[in-house]
Design an enzyme around this catalytic site. Structure first.
Site, PDB file in Angstrom:
ATOM      1  N   TYR A  63     -11.241  17.841  55.632  1.00 42.11           N
ATOM      2  CA  TYR A  63     -11.146  17.375  54.429  1.00 42.11           C
ATOM      3  C   TYR A  63      -9.883  17.703  53.743  1.00 42.11           C
ATOM      4  O   TYR A  63      -9.378  16.982  52.675  1.00 42.11           O
ATOM      5  CB  TYR A  63     -12.375  18.132  53.414  1.00 42.11           C
ATOM      6  N   TYR A  70      -7.183  17.081  55.434  1.00 38.76           N
ATOM      7  CA  TYR A  70      -6.499  15.683  55.641  1.00 38.76           C
ATOM      8  C   TYR A  70      -6.782  14.418  54.949  1.00 38.76           C
ATOM      9  O   TYR A  70      -5.961  13.864  54.256  1.00 38.76           O
ATOM     10  CB  TYR A  70      -6.803  15.150  57.251  1.00 38.76           C
ATOM     11  N   ASP A  71      -8.041  14.396  54.417  1.00 39.50           N
ATOM     12  CA  ASP A  71      -8.407  13.600  53.578  1.00 39.50           C
ATOM     13  C   ASP A  71      -7.996  13.784  52.091  1.00 39.50           C
ATOM     14  O   ASP A  71      -7.535  12.669  51.425  1.00 39.50           O
ATOM     15  CB  ASP A  71     -10.108  13.662  53.264  1.00 39.50           C
ATOM     16  N   SER A  76      -1.987  -6.711  88.313  1.00 31.39           N
ATOM     17  CA  SER A  76      -3.051  -5.896  88.535  1.00 31.39           C
ATOM     18  C   SER A  76      -2.437  -4.948  89.841  1.00 31.39           C
ATOM     19  O   SER A  76      -1.457  -5.206  90.359  1.00 31.39           O
ATOM     20  CB  SER A  76      -4.332  -6.200  88.754  1.00 31.39           C
ATOM     21  N   GLU A 121      -1.248   9.832  88.433  1.00 32.71           N
ATOM     22  CA  GLU A 121      -1.969   9.983  87.118  1.00 32.71           C
ATOM     23  C   GLU A 121      -3.275   9.090  87.281  1.00 32.71           C
ATOM     24  O   GLU A 121      -3.653   8.441  88.082  1.00 32.71           O
ATOM     25  CB  GLU A 121      -1.139   9.118  86.042  1.00 32.71           C
ATOM     26  N   LYS A 126      -6.425   6.532  86.519  1.00 31.82           N
ATOM     27  CA  LYS A 126      -6.680   5.256  86.464  1.00 31.82           C
ATOM     28  C   LYS A 126      -7.808   5.201  85.517  1.00 31.82           C
ATOM     29  O   LYS A 126      -8.931   5.273  85.587  1.00 31.82           O
ATOM     30  CB  LYS A 126      -7.241   4.586  87.544  1.00 31.82           C
ATOM     31  N   ASP A 134     -10.543   4.025  82.747  1.00 32.95           N
ATOM     32  CA  ASP A 134     -11.438   2.535  82.825  1.00 32.95           C
ATOM     33  C   ASP A 134     -11.628   2.175  81.516  1.00 32.95           C
ATOM     34  O   ASP A 134     -12.643   2.553  80.773  1.00 32.95           O
ATOM     35  CB  ASP A 134     -12.640   3.275  83.785  1.00 32.95           C
ATOM     36  N   TYR A 177       0.852   3.958  79.527  1.00 33.99           N
ATOM     37  CA  TYR A 177       1.219   4.434  81.221  1.00 33.99           C
ATOM     38  C   TYR A 177       2.252   3.738  81.587  1.00 33.99           C
ATOM     39  O   TYR A 177       2.713   4.230  82.952  1.00 33.99           O
ATOM     40  CB  TYR A 177       0.118   4.602  81.989  1.00 33.99           C
ATOM     41  N   LYS A 230       2.207   5.953  91.853  1.00 36.16           N
ATOM     42  CA  LYS A 230       3.293   5.191  91.654  1.00 36.16           C
ATOM     43  C   LYS A 230       4.668   5.828  92.181  1.00 36.16           C
ATOM     44  O   LYS A 230       4.810   7.004  92.344  1.00 36.16           O
ATOM     45  CB  LYS A 230       3.627   4.901  90.220  1.00 36.16           C
ATOM     46  N   LYS A 264      -9.371   4.244  94.379  1.00 37.08           N
ATOM     47  CA  LYS A 264     -10.418   4.029  93.735  1.00 37.08           C
ATOM     48  C   LYS A 264     -11.633   5.330  93.882  1.00 37.08           C
ATOM     49  O   LYS A 264     -11.615   5.406  95.021  1.00 37.08           O
ATOM     50  CB  LYS A 264     -11.203   2.594  94.063  1.00 37.08           C
ATOM     51  N   CYS A 302     -49.400  -7.073  72.452  1.00 34.48           N
ATOM     52  CA  CYS A 302     -48.885  -5.693  72.688  1.00 34.48           C
ATOM     53  C   CYS A 302     -49.644  -4.924  73.634  1.00 34.48           C
ATOM     54  O   CYS A 302     -51.066  -4.933  73.831  1.00 34.48           O
ATOM     55  CB  CYS A 302     -49.299  -4.950  71.325  1.00 34.48           C
ATOM     56  N   CYS A 329     -51.862  -2.276  71.677  1.00 33.40           N
ATOM     57  CA  CYS A 329     -53.182  -2.495  70.746  1.00 33.40           C
ATOM     58  C   CYS A 329     -53.592  -3.854  71.044  1.00 33.40           C
ATOM     59  O   CYS A 329     -54.358  -4.404  70.243  1.00 33.40           O
ATOM     60  CB  CYS A 329     -52.712  -2.112  69.544  1.00 33.40           C
ATOM     61  N   CYS A 353     -44.499  -5.390  68.110  1.00 32.88           N
ATOM     62  CA  CYS A 353     -45.748  -5.696  67.797  1.00 32.88           C
ATOM     63  C   CYS A 353     -45.760  -5.387  66.309  1.00 32.88           C
ATOM     64  O   CYS A 353     -45.027  -4.384  66.003  1.00 32.88           O
ATOM     65  CB  CYS A 353     -46.459  -4.358  68.493  1.00 32.88           C
ATOM     66  N   CYS A 360     -50.706   0.127  65.154  1.00 39.42           N
ATOM     67  CA  CYS A 360     -50.593   0.340  66.709  1.00 39.42           C
ATOM     68  C   CYS A 360     -50.334   1.619  66.936  1.00 39.42           C
ATOM     69  O   CYS A 360     -49.424   2.296  66.742  1.00 39.42           O
ATOM     70  CB  CYS A 360     -49.495  -0.471  67.208  1.00 39.42           C
TER      71      CYS A 360
END
Ligand code: IVH
Length: 700
Positions: A56, A58-59, A104, A135, A137, A139, A248, A320, A344, A438, A441, A456, A461
């Site tokens: 707050y 920060y706000d 890649s 370092e 990888k 995803d 990176y 690397k 990997k 359904c 029911c 449904c 039901c």
């Protein structure tokens, strides 16, 4: 990035500004200083994950800057923290060319592959030993960022590696990416950097739950969600999804005339440090440098063992060659650099057989097909049933009963069927027939246009009735501890409850003698039911299970009225004036309050003693704990933890799940353990007894 002295100075300046804001406006010549303060705190929060001020606060600073800039628009700078906010929709993402093609990486899967990579590297360079930088990888979705004269001028997706989509507006929503960085202090004029945008596991789950709630397909993994989010046309939604980014790789730079190559840009580790110093989130803290491949092999194995403890997904490590001159000497093939390799991690995948598909009816009537599988271990968890979402999904994946299927589990995320394996079919496989009625029911199923889900439509039901009650009693809703899913089902089958109001009319004498129900559990249940009557209005609204109304919308709704039934008189248009309520959400709320049965139910609940009033509004208070965070630990002398939490929330406080620098108050009872120890080490956390807490909230 910031020295301890600078941090101290900035913190003092922050306090000064906070005082200043209370007494008056910020002068135009102070706006740049305020911007710098906000940048500092963004960096603490989003890059270091270690904020020094409360949200707050920060706000407050942010709003003061907004106000100051609005009064002096000529003083706004494009890299102001206020300029991340985007207005309107992006029409299209133009194609742009990368300064350097985004190649890649070649992959490796075991120690032997890494030894091969090292041998080739030594052959190519003629060296006996090579220095590597290792370092994670990440995803996620790869991006390229271009900075010119210290300003972020362009961001793009990887695309085909040569050209990508320009997504600058969306990238500006990611607060771990600075909008400007002092590259010029290193003599750098133009820089292209690469990185990965990701969504952490917690947010992934949150937004997926939201997609499901909205009747949309959930994303299979955080990577898909990150790349999908980058392509959203509505960048304010991008902002809401809390993407994060690691950078990176410096792929290109040009120097100011006569400037020498900066020393950090002679090694990869140096470039990560330079990016970190400039305020980016680079893997500076995760990276490690090794001479020779043996240390590398140990490090990647250790990282793989701990991958589940990371808040975000990684799918391997990247190795690397550290020295840029050597990188250049080694060069690249047409696909990937010869100086780097991805290691990997083992995929958390497994194959199993699809035995059957069952159809479950949810609280909104949505019929969800659930695949029953031969139990199989995936990444340490046994999986035997997986939701396959809807009819389209089944068709798209071409699933048949008897199929062999590939299953994947990304992190601690719910497992998914990746694909069926038609090449293993014997001819015995059976198509999956979606029911027309359904399964509970037998009422007709209905599908709205543009929706993927069959529902449904019978509001009575039994499946829906039970699911609605299960949701109503659940922890985030009315929090009736001791009720739980199993008991709701059991009591319903025994005829003890039939709908939401009946939960409050439960005949406890009939529980005696039921297996597992001693006097103690009956007492507990009774007090949990009683306590739930005092839940604040927003919890009740959430508990009603109105379609598309999650916890956030429930809070918005609760604040909009002084009594819940006031919504009877709201027009659709009025509803849409509320924050984050569009036609879809608004329509659903409107429908709910137009239904006479629902109004009867609410009136009944009020008679039974539930709070339909917005108590805070009645008192005219605003909740003086707004923006303050709490955590309760140990056994409190008089209050139950749930009660204490509710009291803090009632006044605007927020409950955190763990001790961190974000925590303002830790309230401790008897036998407080590790949380107390941890909190003692963080200066900013105030430690309170129950008594002090009650004083703080004005109840003593
Ligand atoms: S370096 C020329 N480092 O993995 C070197 N890539 O197939 C460029 N990735 O497309 C890549 N984390 O999107 C590098 N620490 C990291 C990475 C990383 C994730 C992604 C990147 C790339 C893919 C490799």
């Amino acid at each position: 990035m910031y020295s301890p002295e600078q941090t101290k100075k900035t913190q003092l300046a922050t306090n000064e500004f906070l005082k200043l804001i209370q007494s008056g406006a910020v002068a135009p010549d102070q706006l740049e200083e305020l911007r710098n303060l906000l940048r500092f705190h963004e960096h603490r929060y989003y890059v270091l994950n270690d904020p020094l001020i409360a949200d707050y606060e920060y706000d407050l600073l942010y709003k003061a800057l907004e106000k100051g800039e609005a009064a002096h628009p000529e003083k706004i700078s494009p890299d102001s923290p206020t300029q991340r906010v985007a207005h309107g929709l992006t029409k299209e993402f133009p194609t742009v060319q990368h300064l350097v093609p985004m190649l890649s990486l070649d992959n490796s899967y075991d120690a032997e592959d890494l030894q091969d990579f090292d041998r080739k590297a030594r052959e190519l360079t003629g060296l006996a030993e090579i220095e590597y930088c290792v370092e994670p990888k990440f995803d996620g979705a790869s991006i390229s960022l271009i900075f010119e004269h210290d300003q972020l001028v362009r961001a793009a997706t990887r695309g085909d590696g040569v050209e990508g989509d320009e997504i600058t507006t969306n990238i500006r929503q990611i607060r771990s990416i600075p909008l400007s960085a002092a590259f010029s202090t290193y003599g750098l004029q133009q820089v292209e950097i690469r990185g990965e945008v990701l969504i952490n596991k917690r947010n992934f789950k949150k937004y997926n739950d939201q997609l499901i709630e909205q009747g949309e397909d959930p994303k299979a993994n955080p990577r898909n969600m990150a790349s999908g989010t980058l392509r959203l046309k509505d960048s304010s939604e991008v902002g809401r999804r809390n993407l994060e980014a690691f950078v990176y790789h410096v792929s290109y730079y040009s120097l100011k005339e006569g400037a020498p190559v900066p020393a950090p840009l002679t090694t990869h580790a140096g470039s990560l440090q330079l990016l970190w110093e400039l305020g980016f989130r680079s893997p500076e803290q995760e990276k490690q440098v090794f001479k020779g491949i043996d240390g590398v092999i140990k490090y990647v194995a250790a990282f793989e063992a701990g991958r589940d403890n990371l808040p975000y997904e990684i799918d391997g490590m990247v190795i690397k060659v550290n020295d840029f001159a050597l990188q250049e000497k080694m060069g690249m093939t047409s696909h990937h650099p010869r100086w780097a390799i991805a290691f990997k991690f083992k995929a958390r995948q497994a194959t199993s057989k699809l035995l059957n598909v069952e159809f479950q009816v949810g609280r909104t009537g949505a019929v969800t097909p659930v695949a029953k599988l031969e139990p199989v271990a995936v990444g340490g968890v046994t999986v035997s049933s997986i939701s396959v979402h809807n009819e389209e999904y089944i068709l798209e994946k071409d699933l048949r009963i008897g199929d062999h299927v590939l299953i994947e589990r990304a992190g601690d995320v719910i497992p998914q069927i990746v694909k069926s394996m038609p090449e293993l079919r014997t001819g015995e496989e059976q198509p999956i027939h979606f029911p027309k009625n359904c399964p509970v029911c037998s009422g007709p199923l209905f599908k709205e246009e543009e929706e993927a889900v069959w529902r449904c439509t019978n509001i009575e039901c039994p499946a829906q009735v039970v699911e609605r009650m299960i949701h109503f009693v659940s922890k985030d809703a009315m929090d009736m501890r001791g009720f739980g899913e199993a008991n709701v089902r059991r009591f319903y089958e025994m005829g003890l409850i039939k709908d939401i109001p009946s939960l409050y009319l439960l005949d406890f004498t009939k529980l005696k003698g039921i297996e597992g129900f001693g006097q103690k559990s009956i007492d507990n249940l009774q007090s949990a039911i009683e306590l739930s009557k005092k839940q604040p209005l927003h919890r009740l609204i959430y508990a009603l299970g109105i379609r598309f109304v999650g916890e956030t919308t429930a809070k918005t709704l609760a604040q909009a009225v002084s009594h819940l039934l006031d919504f009877k008189d709201f027009s659709l248009e009025q509803l849409q004036h509320l924050e984050d309520v569009g036609p879809k959400v608004g329509g659903s709320i409107y429908q709910f309050f137009s239904n006479a049965d629902n109004i009867t139910m609410l009136t009944e609940l009020e008679k039974l003693g539930l709070t339909l009033k917005n108590e805070k509004k009645q008192l005219g208070g605003t909740g003086n704990l707004t923006g303050q965070t709490f955590l309760f630990t140990g056994t409190l002398p008089t209050l139950k933890r749930s009660q204490a939490e509710a009291m803090a929330e009632e006044q605007g406080g927020q409950i955190l799940s763990g001790v961190s620098a974000k925590l303002n108050y830790l309230v401790v009872g008897e036998d407080a353990g590790s949380k107390l120890e941890k909190a003692k080490k963080i200066n900013s956390v105030k430690i309170l007894t129950e008594d002090e807490f009650l004083q703080l909230i004005g109840k003593k």
